[in-house]
Design a protein around this motif. Structure first.
Motif, mmCIF file in Angstrom:
data_model
loop_
_atom_site.group_PDB
_atom_site.id
_atom_site.type_symbol
_atom_site.label_atom_id
_atom_site.label_comp_id
_atom_site.label_asym_id
_atom_site.label_seq_id
_atom_site.Cartn_x
_atom_site.Cartn_y
_atom_site.Cartn_z
ATOM 1 N N THR A 126 0.832 -1.204 0.000
ATOM 2 C CA THR A 126 0.000 0.000 0.000
ATOM 3 C C THR A 126 0.863 1.249 0.000
ATOM 4 O OG1 THR A 126 -1.793 -1.156 1.163
ATOM 5 C CG2 THR A 126 -1.797 1.254 1.256
ATOM 6 N N GLU A 127 1.939 1.245 0.771
ATOM 7 C CA GLU A 127 2.868 2.371 0.779
ATOM 8 C C GLU A 127 3.528 2.533 -0.585
ATOM 9 O OE1 GLU A 127 3.786 4.698 3.187
ATOM 10 O OE2 GLU A 127 1.993 3.986 4.222
ATOM 11 N N PHE A 128 3.919 1.422 -1.191
ATOM 12 C CA PHE A 128 4.554 1.473 -2.506
ATOM 13 C C PHE A 128 3.635 2.086 -3.550
ATOM 14 C CE2 PHE A 128 5.060 -0.887 -6.606
ATOM 15 C CZ PHE A 128 6.186 -0.220 -7.054
ATOM 16 N N LEU A 129 2.355 1.714 -3.516
ATOM 17 C CA LEU A 129 1.416 2.197 -4.527
ATOM 18 C C LEU A 129 1.196 3.699 -4.462
ATOM 19 C CD1 LEU A 129 -1.322 -0.608 -4.496
ATOM 20 C CD2 LEU A 129 0.483 -0.235 -6.187
ATOM 21 N N LYS A 130 1.612 4.325 -3.374
ATOM 22 C CA LYS A 130 1.491 5.776 -3.263
ATOM 23 C C LYS A 130 2.563 6.505 -4.068
ATOM 24 C CE LYS A 130 -0.343 5.541 1.472
ATOM 25 N NZ LYS A 130 -0.070 5.897 2.893
ATOM 26 N N LEU A 131 3.610 5.805 -4.465
ATOM 27 C CA LEU A 131 4.738 6.451 -5.148
ATOM 28 C C LEU A 131 4.428 6.678 -6.624
ATOM 29 C CD1 LEU A 131 7.719 4.366 -3.703
ATOM 30 C CD2 LEU A 131 6.972 6.650 -2.987
ATOM 31 N N PRO A 132 4.793 7.847 -7.164
ATOM 32 C CA PRO A 132 4.699 8.029 -8.612
ATOM 33 C C PRO A 132 5.524 6.963 -9.330
ATOM 34 C CG PRO A 132 5.151 10.117 -7.516
ATOM 35 C CD PRO A 132 5.312 9.048 -6.470
ATOM 36 N N GLY A 133 4.914 6.321 -10.314
ATOM 37 C CA GLY A 133 5.615 5.279 -11.055
ATOM 38 C C GLY A 133 5.400 3.884 -10.513
ATOM 39 N N ALA A 134 4.564 3.720 -9.492
ATOM 40 C CA ALA A 134 4.296 2.381 -8.965
ATOM 41 C C ALA A 134 3.487 1.544 -9.954
ATOM 42 C CB ALA A 134 3.565 2.464 -7.628
ATOM 43 N N THR A 135 2.636 2.193 -10.747
ATOM 44 C CA THR A 135 1.840 1.503 -11.758
ATOM 45 C C THR A 135 1.819 2.337 -13.030
ATOM 46 O OG1 THR A 135 -0.304 2.555 -11.292
ATOM 47 C CG2 THR A 135 0.331 0.696 -9.888
ATOM 48 N N ALA A 136 1.355 1.718 -14.096
ATOM 49 C CA ALA A 136 1.257 2.431 -15.370
ATOM 50 C C ALA A 136 0.172 3.498 -15.341
ATOM 51 C CB ALA A 136 0.987 1.444 -16.506
ATOM 52 N N ASP A 137 -0.701 3.453 -14.344
ATOM 53 C CA ASP A 137 -1.774 4.443 -14.225
ATOM 54 C C ASP A 137 -1.380 5.658 -13.395
ATOM 55 O OD1 ASP A 137 -3.578 2.944 -15.752
ATOM 56 O OD2 ASP A 137 -4.210 1.782 -13.995
ATOM 57 N N ASN A 138 -0.241 5.588 -12.695
ATOM 58 C CA ASN A 138 0.167 6.752 -11.897
ATOM 59 C C ASN A 138 1.627 7.123 -12.141
ATOM 60 O OD1 ASN A 138 1.332 4.609 -10.404
ATOM 61 N ND2 ASN A 138 1.250 5.798 -8.513
ATOM 62 N N THR A 139 2.001 7.134 -13.420
ATOM 63 C CA THR A 139 3.334 7.616 -13.772
ATOM 64 C C THR A 139 3.427 9.115 -13.469
ATOM 65 O OG1 THR A 139 2.668 8.139 -16.027
ATOM 66 C CG2 THR A 139 3.539 5.919 -15.624
ATOM 67 N N VAL A 140 4.631 9.607 -13.467
ATOM 68 C CA VAL A 140 4.843 11.040 -13.262
ATOM 69 C C VAL A 140 4.032 11.842 -14.275
ATOM 70 C CG1 VAL A 140 6.575 12.878 -13.493
ATOM 71 C CG2 VAL A 140 7.107 10.812 -12.176
ATOM 72 N N GLU A 141 4.028 11.379 -15.517
ATOM 73 C CA GLU A 141 3.290 12.087 -16.570
ATOM 74 C C GLU A 141 1.793 12.089 -16.292
ATOM 75 O OE1 GLU A 141 4.219 12.021 -21.060
ATOM 76 O OE2 GLU A 141 2.710 10.454 -20.771
ATOM 77 N N LYS A 142 1.245 10.936 -15.923
ATOM 78 C CA LYS A 142 -0.200 10.854 -15.700
ATOM 79 C C LYS A 142 -0.632 11.605 -14.448
ATOM 80 C CE LYS A 142 -1.245 6.782 -18.437
ATOM 81 N NZ LYS A 142 -1.884 5.440 -18.492
ATOM 82 N N LEU A 143 0.308 11.836 -13.535
ATOM 83 C CA LEU A 143 0.008 12.622 -12.344
ATOM 84 C C LEU A 143 0.175 14.122 -12.584
ATOM 85 C CD1 LEU A 143 1.715 10.380 -9.635
ATOM 86 C CD2 LEU A 143 -0.740 10.657 -10.032
ATOM 87 N N GLY A 144 0.508 14.504 -13.817
ATOM 88 C CA GLY A 144 0.657 15.910 -14.158
ATOM 89 C C GLY A 144 1.941 16.541 -13.669
ATOM 90 N N MET A 145 2.960 15.727 -13.409
ATOM 91 C CA MET A 145 4.223 16.238 -12.877
ATOM 92 C C MET A 145 5.383 16.091 -13.855
ATOM 93 S SD MET A 145 4.082 14.934 -8.891
ATOM 94 C CE MET A 145 4.250 13.204 -9.324
ATOM 95 N N ALA A 146 5.097 15.794 -15.114
ATOM 96 C CA ALA A 146 6.161 15.549 -16.085
ATOM 97 C C ALA A 146 7.093 16.746 -16.205
ATOM 98 C CB ALA A 146 5.562 15.201 -17.447
ATOM 99 N N VAL A 147 8.371 16.464 -16.339
ATOM 100 C CA VAL A 147 9.390 17.502 -16.503
ATOM 101 C C VAL A 147 9.630 17.715 -17.991
ATOM 102 C CG1 VAL A 147 11.790 18.143 -16.069
ATOM 103 C CG2 VAL A 147 10.480 16.933 -14.307
ATOM 104 N N THR A 148 9.504 18.956 -18.430
ATOM 105 C CA THR A 148 9.774 19.323 -19.815
ATOM 106 C C THR A 148 11.069 20.129 -19.859
ATOM 107 O OG1 THR A 148 7.403 19.419 -20.306
ATOM 108 C CG2 THR A 148 8.898 20.517 -21.848
ATOM 109 N N LEU A 149 12.010 19.669 -20.640
ATOM 110 C CA LEU A 149 13.311 20.342 -20.706
ATOM 111 C C LEU A 149 13.277 21.472 -21.728
ATOM 112 C CD1 LEU A 149 15.733 17.291 -20.553
ATOM 113 C CD2 LEU A 149 14.850 18.669 -18.679
#
Length: 551
Positions: free
Chosen positions: A528-551
């Motif tokens: 449960t703790e792991f699933l809270k991390l961005p990138g734990a699943t394909a549904d909560n990647t950094v990009e899907k969480l709206g946190m993607a870094v654009t260079l």
């Protein structure tokens, strides 16, 4: 070796690669030949762990040419440490650490190239700046966990700074092996440095609301491909005619196998479409399966903590991997990361996905260091393109720097960690050609100095950043290594002809045994703790969480 001997060795190595792929030599013969420049070759954990006796003996500050990008980065790290800015984490750590002059810090590192950083750069520079010495304890990757636990149980106080896999953080924190850093961070660190971490990596050392280390190694898989082949007019025309599609880096695993098979059909035996490190225990199978399985919608565990492997996603993943194997170089299923690098660098493979050193080696940057000149000179420099692995790439292991709870000098140890992982110092460390620390800060990906290391370095950095935006994390929970080994055994059985579904059932049963042994309720809490991390699943990647870094 002199230049003539190196040329002879290179020619011999290329012949060995060809013979290996034709099945005319054993892997042992090939690896023996490949290791001749150092007399040793071993894969330790997920990365290369080798060096010469010369390299092992070093314990002095080695600086690059002051005019080179690396030399400029090293000078900037020294300046930030000595002159500031005054609120910089590097400067503040050095100023506070001077009160601990004369202390010796015992720090664990993975045996091999990883340990050359504290031996030849960060350790000696820290001593020059603060008067504190460092003793580098080289351990195999598994021993970095087991030795830390054993010394804690013994109460020996043997270690001060621990290099650990993020997957070990919960169990080491719960076991009292490592100490939280929050109070030290509040006292000494510039908080802006935490915001400089790429969002995928920022939370990796956190557990139950506390920070248990500094993330220190961006081991993100990426796709490396031969641009000259993908852009060859004849190949482009033939692929368009056959598939009514443009020949381009694959976006799906089905496209990946299709393109690999096409290139193999067109160019073998000179070049094969792909290659993978599939050798049992190398490792590689678990990372590859995990990235594809979750990209295909697979769940690691159900709500009852039963393994979710036996599923359409599991079968599809193994079928895709089997198709990729069939399109790859002969001997594919016996390759490890090192032998795959050799095949790619000598021009025998059109596509690989692997850890970030692949890009530096392909550009011949890594081979500029004496300690790593056992790697063959790249025959494909200037011909390599970078792309995101289809679906979601795996962040395969990586490292945190953690504070041993038994350290006799905890503040001194913390200050070294803060300094080594600060933006200017960590940049210089990631740019070392012989070490295997990979970029992980936003400032690393944006660095003009890193971007000048080799002609395509900016594109390389951009792709690593983009890969992290959609990347997936290894499971961070107790028993992770046991779960990984089950996947490795499953894949190895399938490569040998076992039925995919039956193999998934066997692996799932092993997962359930591991979960039961460690405690279902306990494992569920960790998961449960792991699933809270961005990138734990394909549904909560950094990009899907709206946190993607654009260079």
């Amino acid at each position: 070796m002199n230049d003539h001997e190196k040329r002879d060795f290179q020619a011999g190595l290329e012949a060995e690669v060809d013979a290996f792929m034709r099945g005319e030599t054993t892997r042992r013969t090939f690896i023996t030949r490949f290791g001749q420049m150092t007399g040793m070759l071993a894969a330790s954990g997920p990365i290369l762990a080798m060096m010469t006796d010369w390299a092992l003996a070093q314990q002095k500050l080695e600086l690059a040419d002051a005019a080179s990008p690396l030399g400029q980065a090293q000078a900037a790290a020294m300046k930030a440490s000595m002159e500031g800015p005054a609120d910089g984490s590097a400067f503040r750590a050095v100023e506070a650490a001077k009160a601990h002059s004369g202390v010796t810090l015992n720090m664990t590192y993975e045996a091999g190239l990883q340990a050359l950083d504290p031996r030849n750069f960060s350790g000696p520079m820290w001593e020059q700046l603060t008067g504190m010495k460092s003793n580098v304890v080289e351990l195999s990757n598994p021993d970095q966990y087991s030795k830390a636990v054993a010394e804690h149980i013994a109460g020996s106080g043997a270690y001060d700074v621990l290099d650990i896999s993020p997957a070990w953080t919960p169990s080491l924190a719960n076991g009292g092996v490592i100490a939280p850093l929050d109070d030290y961070i509040a006292k000494y660190m510039n908080p802006a440095d935490l915001e400089d971490y790429h969002p995928l990596y920022k939370a990796l050392p956190t557990y139950k609301g506390k920070i248990w280390g500094f993330f220190d190694d961006g081991d993100m898989f990426a796709l490396y491909y031969r641009k000259d082949i993908f852009e060859d007019p004849k190949m482009v025309e033939a692929y368009q005619a056959k598939f009514n599609a443009k020949l381009a880096p694959p976006k799906t695993w089905e496209e990946y196998a299709q393109i690999a098979q096409f290139i193999t059909d067109q160019m073998a035996p000179n070049v094969y479409g792909a290659g993978h490190f599939r050798k049992a225990g190398s490792p590689g199978n678990q990372f590859d399966f995990l990235q594809q399985y979750r990209a295909n919608g697979g769940k690691l565990f159900g709500d009852d903590m039963k393994a979710g492997l036996v599923s359409d996603a599991g079968v599809k993943t193994l079928q895709n991997m089997i198709a990729a194997n069939a399109a790859s170089i002969p001997g594919n299923n016996e390759l490890d990361a090192v032998s795959l690098w050799a095949a790619f660098l000598t021009g025998k493979v059109a596509m690989i996905y692997s850890w970030p050193p692949s890009g530096r080696m392909a550009a011949n940057y890594s081979q500029s260091a004496t300690a790593i000149n056992f790697i063959p000179q790249s025959q494909i420099a200037g011909k390599v393109g970078y792309a995101v692995v289809p679906g979601n790439p795996e962040h395969a292991t990586g490292y945190n720097k953690a504070l041993s709870a038994d350290s006799a000098n905890p503040e001194a140890a913390y200050l070294f960690m803060q300094w080594a992982c600060s933006p200017p110092v960590s940049l210089a460390r990631c740019m070392l050609p012989y070490a295997l620390r990979d970029p992980y800060r936003i400032s690393h990906f944006k660095s003009e100095l890193y971007g000048a290391l080799f002609p395509s370095a900016k594109e390389y950095l951009s792709n690593l950043n983009n890969s992290a935006n959609v990347g997936l994390l290894d499971p961070i929970m107790p028993g992770a290594q046991d779960y990984f080994l089950s996947i490795d055994r499953m894949c190895t059985a399938v490569w040998a002809g076992a039925d995919p579904k039956a193999s998934l059932e066997t692996a799932a049963a092993e997962w359930n045994e591991t979960t039961d042994r460690l405690g279902v309720d306990s494992q569920k809490a960790f998961y449960t703790e792991f699933l809270k991390l961005p990138g734990a699943t394909a549904d909560n990647t950094v990009e899907k969480l709206g946190m993607a870094v654009t260079l």
